[in-house]
Scaffold this active site. Structure first.
Site, PDB file in Angstrom:
ATOM      1  N   CYS A 142       1.189  -1.142   0.057  1.00  0.00           N
ATOM      2  CA  CYS A 142       0.291  -0.258  -0.078  1.00  0.00           C
ATOM      3  C   CYS A 142       0.384   0.920   0.045  1.00  0.00           C
ATOM      4  O   CYS A 142       1.404   1.620  -1.595  1.00  0.00           O
ATOM      5  CB  CYS A 142      -1.319  -0.157   1.550  1.00  0.00           C
ATOM      6  N   LYS A 163     -12.282   7.977  -1.960  1.00  0.00           N
ATOM      7  CA  LYS A 163     -11.541   6.598  -2.132  1.00  0.00           C
ATOM      8  C   LYS A 163     -11.263   5.183  -1.872  1.00  0.00           C
ATOM      9  O   LYS A 163     -12.497   4.554  -2.296  1.00  0.00           O
ATOM     10  CB  LYS A 163     -11.688   6.402   0.259  1.00  0.00           C
ATOM     11  N   SER A 192      -8.199   0.201  -0.045  1.00  0.00           N
ATOM     12  CA  SER A 192      -8.086   0.797   1.172  1.00  0.00           C
ATOM     13  C   SER A 192      -6.967   2.485   0.701  1.00  0.00           C
ATOM     14  O   SER A 192      -6.208   2.481   2.098  1.00  0.00           O
ATOM     15  CB  SER A 192      -8.574   0.123   2.522  1.00  0.00           C
ATOM     16  N   HIS A 235      -4.364  -4.479   0.249  1.00  0.00           N
ATOM     17  CA  HIS A 235      -4.391  -5.218   1.573  1.00  0.00           C
ATOM     18  C   HIS A 235      -4.401  -6.492   1.005  1.00  0.00           C
ATOM     19  O   HIS A 235      -5.896  -6.965   1.864  1.00  0.00           O
ATOM     20  CB  HIS A 235      -4.565  -4.890   2.467  1.00  0.00           C
ATOM     21  N   GLU A 237      -3.301  -8.672   2.955  1.00  0.00           N
ATOM     22  CA  GLU A 237      -3.112  -9.823   4.320  1.00  0.00           C
ATOM     23  C   GLU A 237      -4.349  -8.811   4.891  1.00  0.00           C
ATOM     24  O   GLU A 237      -4.330  -9.918   6.360  1.00  0.00           O
ATOM     25  CB  GLU A 237      -1.857  -9.007   5.019  1.00  0.00           C
ATOM     26  N   ARG A 249     -15.723   2.836  10.900  1.00  0.00           N
ATOM     27  CA  ARG A 249     -15.134   3.923  11.246  1.00  0.00           C
ATOM     28  C   ARG A 249     -15.296   5.423  11.119  1.00  0.00           C
ATOM     29  O   ARG A 249     -14.982   6.528  11.647  1.00  0.00           O
ATOM     30  CB  ARG A 249     -13.293   3.756  11.575  1.00  0.00           C
TER      31      ARG A 249
END
Length: 305
Positions: A142, A163, A192, A235, A237, A249
């Site tokens: 990232c 985003k 992200s 990502h 992971e 959030r």
């Protein structure tokens, strides 16, 4: 074979509950095996979560792996207890004379800033340069991927109006590479991020090869130096619930973040989320460890150049 982890690392108990075989240092020292040495520079805010995510993926190999965590002197994390950092992390100065089979550099929540404005920029480029002569193969993830592409090859990043958020179908462009061994012709990658690198810039640099791309999220993976460097824009992971936590959030707080695409059932957060990237995530990390670390690294780590 197990992973060798620092004694009392919180991830150990979490992974044992998932039936993942881990071994603390005390037991591992009794085995006469030269383990692979992997150093992780963890720049993510929730460090314990990221530790667990990466260890979970690195465990999917028959090789014994000795994992060490690195921290930055020029930055003090706000979301992880200082006691945790002191117990499990080392400063770069403490390991600068050591060599490693592999290295992972995570993303960081600074992508809307100019690289040079990041408080730890001078320290991190020093670590990037060090990795080229002290590490066999490095995964940049990232923001770290964008930062390393900029530092080594002058690739700019571009801020996005909204985003890039969700799970995106991605195609291997060089499917015969060992990193993609066992892959389908489409796999899914969580994204992200608020910025991107673009293919037209990368294609101008002969040392770089775009090896995976998405029609929706753009450049997904770039390779350099014959696999000694991989730059992953997303990502893989991520745990299944991570995008859900990020969405909840930011919902109602940021106007540039929408519902993560292709993630929730019927795009409805109340219906739960799809999980369709984990198999390829495990396979990619296993292939990296096997073909670009284990089969390439010298037994004598001092011979890495």
């Amino acid at each position: 074979m197990p992973l060798r982890l620092p004694h009392q690392l919180p991830a150990i108990n979490i992974l044992k509950r998932e039936n993942i075989f881990v071994m603390d240092e005390d037991r591992a020292h009794k085995q006469d095996i030269r383990p692979l040495r992997i150093v992780i520079l963890n720049l993510m805010p929730l460090k314990i979560t990221t530790e667990t995510d990466l260890i979970r993926l690195l465990s999917n190999t028959p090789l014994q792996i000795d994992i060490m965590f690195m921290k930055l002197k020029s930055h003090t994390p706000k979301n992880t207890p200082i006691e945790h950092m002191m117990m499990f992390y080392k400063d770069f100065d403490e390991i600068a004379r050591e060599n490693y089979d592999g290295m992972i550099v995570t993303g960081a929540p600074v992508e809307t800033m100019a690289f040079e404005d990041v408080e730890y920029w001078n320290e991190i480029v020093k670590i990037f340069d060090w990795a080229r002569t002290h590490v066999q193969s490095t995964l940049y993830i990232c923001w770290a991927a964008q930062a390393a592409l900029y530092h080594f090859y002058g690739i700019p990043k571009y801020l996005l109006d909204r985003k890039m958020f969700g799970i995106f179908p991605t195609r291997p462009l060089r499917p015969k590479l060992p990193i993609f061994r066992g892959f389908d012709n489409v796999f899914y990658m969580p994204q992200s991020r608020h910025s991107e690198v673009r293919s037209h810039d990368i294609k101008k640099v002969k040392e770089l090869s775009i090896i995976a791309e998405s029609p929706e999220s753009g450049v997904s993976m770039v390779m350099a130096r014959g696999g000694r460097e991989f730059f992953i824009t997303g990502h893989l992971e991520y745990a299944p619930e991570t995008l859900d936590k990020e969405y909840k959030r930011d919902a109602g707080i940021r106007d540039d973040v929408g519902i993560p695409l292709h993630y929730y059932v019927d795009d409805d957060p109340k219906k739960g989320f799809h999980i369709f990237w984990r198999a390829h995530a495990n396979l990619l990390f296993q292939n990296w460890i096997n073909y670009y670390v284990y089969q390439k690294t010298p037994y004598d780590l001092s011979k890495i150049k």
